[in-house]
Motif scaffolding. Structure first.
Motif, PDB file in Angstrom:
ATOM      1  N   ASP A 100       0.956  -1.243  -0.013  1.00 55.30           N
ATOM      2  CA  ASP A 100       0.038   0.065  -0.240  1.00 55.30           C
ATOM      3  C   ASP A 100       0.920   1.151   0.062  1.00 55.30           C
ATOM      4  O   ASP A 100       0.644   2.114  -0.967  1.00 55.30           O
ATOM      5  N   LEU A 101       1.931   1.295   0.592  1.00 53.51           N
ATOM      6  CA  LEU A 101       2.895   2.371   1.067  1.00 53.51           C
ATOM      7  C   LEU A 101       3.481   2.646  -0.312  1.00 53.51           C
ATOM      8  O   LEU A 101       3.787   3.811  -0.856  1.00 53.51           O
ATOM      9  N   ALA A 102       3.944   1.396  -1.085  1.00 47.75           N
ATOM     10  CA  ALA A 102       4.602   1.791  -2.256  1.00 47.75           C
ATOM     11  C   ALA A 102       3.745   2.242  -3.316  1.00 47.75           C
ATOM     12  O   ALA A 102       3.945   3.210  -4.176  1.00 47.75           O
ATOM     13  N   THR A 103       2.543   1.826  -3.290  1.00 45.26           N
ATOM     14  CA  THR A 103       1.428   2.217  -4.296  1.00 45.26           C
ATOM     15  C   THR A 103       1.277   3.676  -3.988  1.00 45.26           C
ATOM     16  O   THR A 103       1.247   4.420  -4.998  1.00 45.26           O
ATOM     17  N   ARG A 104       1.228   4.271  -2.935  1.00 41.37           N
ATOM     18  CA  ARG A 104       0.918   5.556  -2.321  1.00 41.37           C
ATOM     19  C   ARG A 104       2.196   6.217  -3.182  1.00 41.37           C
ATOM     20  O   ARG A 104       2.077   7.514  -3.507  1.00 41.37           O
ATOM     21  N   ALA A 105       3.333   5.833  -2.717  1.00 41.19           N
ATOM     22  CA  ALA A 105       4.519   6.772  -3.115  1.00 41.19           C
ATOM     23  C   ALA A 105       4.890   6.783  -4.719  1.00 41.19           C
ATOM     24  O   ALA A 105       5.188   7.653  -5.477  1.00 41.19           O
ATOM     25  N   VAL A 106       4.464   5.696  -5.736  1.00 37.61           N
ATOM     26  CA  VAL A 106       4.784   5.643  -7.019  1.00 37.61           C
ATOM     27  C   VAL A 106       3.548   6.180  -7.711  1.00 37.61           C
ATOM     28  O   VAL A 106       3.621   7.017  -8.608  1.00 37.61           O
ATOM     29  N   TYR A 107       2.328   5.908  -7.332  1.00 33.56           N
ATOM     30  CA  TYR A 107       1.010   6.256  -8.066  1.00 33.56           C
ATOM     31  C   TYR A 107       0.322   7.371  -7.525  1.00 33.56           C
ATOM     32  O   TYR A 107      -0.628   7.588  -7.907  1.00 33.56           O
ATOM     33  N   ASP A 108       0.551   7.752  -6.264  1.00 37.79           N
ATOM     34  CA  ASP A 108      -0.075   8.856  -5.461  1.00 37.79           C
ATOM     35  C   ASP A 108      -1.599   8.351  -5.214  1.00 37.79           C
ATOM     36  O   ASP A 108      -2.475   9.263  -5.440  1.00 37.79           O
ATOM     37  N   MET A 109      -1.840   7.166  -5.071  1.00 39.85           N
ATOM     38  CA  MET A 109      -3.141   6.647  -4.440  1.00 39.85           C
ATOM     39  C   MET A 109      -2.820   5.400  -3.677  1.00 39.85           C
ATOM     40  O   MET A 109      -1.974   4.912  -3.787  1.00 39.85           O
ATOM     41  N   THR A 110      -3.987   5.330  -2.977  1.00 37.76           N
ATOM     42  CA  THR A 110      -3.823   3.908  -2.074  1.00 37.76           C
ATOM     43  C   THR A 110      -4.133   2.767  -2.860  1.00 37.76           C
ATOM     44  O   THR A 110      -4.471   2.913  -4.127  1.00 37.76           O
ATOM     45  N   LEU A 111      -3.840   1.605  -2.083  1.00 43.04           N
ATOM     46  CA  LEU A 111      -3.776   0.375  -3.074  1.00 43.04           C
ATOM     47  C   LEU A 111      -5.148   0.133  -3.302  1.00 43.04           C
ATOM     48  O   LEU A 111      -5.374  -0.229  -4.600  1.00 43.04           O
ATOM     49  N   ASP A 112      -6.095   0.431  -2.684  1.00 43.68           N
ATOM     50  CA  ASP A 112      -7.570   0.164  -2.803  1.00 43.68           C
ATOM     51  C   ASP A 112      -7.921   1.168  -4.097  1.00 43.68           C
ATOM     52  O   ASP A 112      -8.538   0.916  -4.860  1.00 43.68           O
ATOM     53  N   GLN A 113      -7.521   2.466  -3.915  1.00 48.64           N
ATOM     54  CA  GLN A 113      -7.953   2.980  -5.192  1.00 48.64           C
ATOM     55  C   GLN A 113      -7.455   2.867  -6.460  1.00 48.64           C
ATOM     56  O   GLN A 113      -7.985   2.734  -7.567  1.00 48.64           O
ATOM     57  N   TYR A 114      -5.917   2.202  -6.266  1.00 41.86           N
ATOM     58  CA  TYR A 114      -5.532   1.698  -7.625  1.00 41.86           C
ATOM     59  C   TYR A 114      -6.221   0.634  -8.101  1.00 41.86           C
ATOM     60  O   TYR A 114      -6.274   0.522  -9.375  1.00 41.86           O
ATOM     61  N   GLN A 115      -6.568  -0.349  -7.275  1.00 46.32           N
ATOM     62  CA  GLN A 115      -7.027  -1.386  -7.941  1.00 46.32           C
ATOM     63  C   GLN A 115      -8.472  -0.954  -8.238  1.00 46.32           C
ATOM     64  O   GLN A 115      -8.932  -1.872  -9.278  1.00 46.32           O
ATOM     65  N   GLN A 116      -9.230   0.004  -7.762  1.00 43.62           N
ATOM     66  CA  GLN A 116     -10.403   0.239  -8.270  1.00 43.62           C
ATOM     67  C   GLN A 116     -10.483   0.849  -9.503  1.00 43.62           C
ATOM     68  O   GLN A 116     -11.096   0.738 -10.631  1.00 43.62           O
ATOM     69  N   GLU A 117      -9.331   1.549  -9.819  1.00 42.78           N
ATOM     70  CA  GLU A 117      -9.218   2.319 -10.999  1.00 42.78           C
ATOM     71  C   GLU A 117      -8.601   1.532 -12.159  1.00 42.78           C
ATOM     72  O   GLU A 117      -9.183   1.882 -13.415  1.00 42.78           O
ATOM     73  N   PHE A 118      -7.816   0.674 -11.935  1.00 38.61           N
ATOM     74  CA  PHE A 118      -7.051  -0.017 -12.917  1.00 38.61           C
ATOM     75  C   PHE A 118      -7.247  -1.595 -12.967  1.00 38.61           C
ATOM     76  O   PHE A 118      -7.558  -1.964 -13.847  1.00 38.61           O
ATOM     77  N   ILE A 119      -7.317  -2.275 -11.920  1.00 36.79           N
ATOM     78  CA  ILE A 119      -7.458  -3.518 -11.878  1.00 36.79           C
ATOM     79  C   ILE A 119      -8.843  -4.102 -11.985  1.00 36.79           C
ATOM     80  O   ILE A 119      -9.149  -4.922 -12.552  1.00 36.79           O
ATOM     81  N   VAL A 120      -9.851  -3.467 -11.171  1.00 31.18           N
ATOM     82  CA  VAL A 120     -11.105  -3.989 -11.461  1.00 31.18           C
ATOM     83  C   VAL A 120     -11.700  -3.922 -12.996  1.00 31.18           C
ATOM     84  O   VAL A 120     -12.251  -4.645 -13.581  1.00 31.18           O
ATOM     85  N   PRO A 121     -11.502  -2.627 -13.861  1.00 34.36           N
ATOM     86  CA  PRO A 121     -11.935  -2.463 -14.974  1.00 34.36           C
ATOM     87  C   PRO A 121     -11.163  -3.627 -15.899  1.00 34.36           C
ATOM     88  O   PRO A 121     -11.873  -4.096 -16.923  1.00 34.36           O
ATOM     89  N   LEU A 122      -9.742  -3.770 -15.746  1.00 32.61           N
ATOM     90  CA  LEU A 122      -9.417  -4.967 -16.520  1.00 32.61           C
ATOM     91  C   LEU A 122      -9.843  -6.241 -16.212  1.00 32.61           C
ATOM     92  O   LEU A 122     -10.179  -6.897 -17.143  1.00 32.61           O
ATOM     93  N   LEU A 123     -10.349  -6.526 -15.087  1.00 34.02           N
ATOM     94  CA  LEU A 123     -11.030  -7.824 -14.841  1.00 34.02           C
ATOM     95  C   LEU A 123     -12.422  -7.999 -15.503  1.00 34.02           C
ATOM     96  O   LEU A 123     -12.646  -8.874 -16.129  1.00 34.02           O
ATOM     97  N   GLU A 124     -13.220  -6.779 -15.517  1.00 35.92           N
ATOM     98  CA  GLU A 124     -14.385  -6.873 -16.154  1.00 35.92           C
ATOM     99  C   GLU A 124     -14.210  -6.934 -17.538  1.00 35.92           C
ATOM    100  O   GLU A 124     -14.844  -7.510 -18.173  1.00 35.92           O
ATOM    101  N   GLU A 125     -13.286  -6.408 -18.260  1.00 36.65           N
ATOM    102  CA  GLU A 125     -13.021  -6.514 -19.620  1.00 36.65           C
ATOM    103  C   GLU A 125     -12.626  -7.758 -19.924  1.00 36.65           C
ATOM    104  O   GLU A 125     -13.147  -8.620 -20.997  1.00 36.65           O
ATOM    105  N   VAL A 126     -11.879  -8.528 -19.183  1.00 38.04           N
ATOM    106  CA  VAL A 126     -11.396  -9.974 -19.292  1.00 38.04           C
ATOM    107  C   VAL A 126     -12.473 -10.861 -19.343  1.00 38.04           C
ATOM    108  O   VAL A 126     -12.744 -11.714 -19.903  1.00 38.04           O
ATOM    109  N   GLU A 127     -13.252 -10.413 -18.099  1.00 37.85           N
ATOM    110  CA  GLU A 127     -14.502 -11.387 -18.102  1.00 37.85           C
ATOM    111  C   GLU A 127     -15.507 -11.202 -19.385  1.00 37.85           C
ATOM    112  O   GLU A 127     -16.013 -12.359 -19.890  1.00 37.85           O
ATOM    113  N   ARG A 128     -16.023 -10.187 -19.865  1.00 41.66           N
ATOM    114  CA  ARG A 128     -16.517  -9.701 -21.080  1.00 41.66           C
ATOM    115  C   ARG A 128     -15.939 -10.339 -22.214  1.00 41.66           C
ATOM    116  O   ARG A 128     -16.823 -10.801 -23.101  1.00 41.66           O
TER     117      ARG A 128
END
Length: 81
Positions: A50-78
Motif C-alpha cells: 500500500d505504501l509503495a502504491t501511494r509513493a509511486v502512483y499517489d493513490m492508495t492500493l484500494d484506489q489503484y485496484q478500483q481504477e485499474f485492476i477492476v476494469p481490467l478484470l471486467e474486460e477480461v470477463e466480457r
C-alpha cells in the motif's frame, strides 16, 4: 540506491511513507520499495505494498485496484478469457 541512506532517514524519524517517496524519487519501482520498507520497518507485505502504491502512483492500493485492476478484470470477463 543505498540502504544506508534510508536507514539514516529512519533513524532521523522518517516514517515509512517518507522513505517510500524518497526511494521513488531516486528511481526505485514498487517492488524495490516494498522490499526496502519490509526490511527497514518490518512491515507486513500488504502494508508495504500500500505504501509503495501511494509513493509511486499517489493513490492508495484500494484506489489503484478500483481504477485499474477492476476494469481490467471486467474486460477480461466480457471477452471470455
Amino acid at each position: 540506491m543505498s540502504i544506508e541512506q534510508f536507514q539514516g532517514m529512519k533513524a532521523q524519524g522518517a516514517d515509512p511513507l517518507e522513505v517510500a517517496r524518497a526511494a521513488q524519487a531516486q528511481g526505485a519501482g514498487p517492488i524495490e520499495i516494498i522490499r526496502l520498507l519490509r526490511s527497514l520497518f518490518e512491515l507486513p507485505f500488504v502494508d508495504a505494498k500500500d505504501l509503495a502504491t501511494r509513493a509511486v502512483y499517489d493513490m492508495t492500493l484500494d484506489q489503484y485496484q478500483q481504477e485499474f485492476i477492476v476494469p481490467l478484470l471486467e474486460e477480461v470477463e466480457r471477452e471470455g478469457f
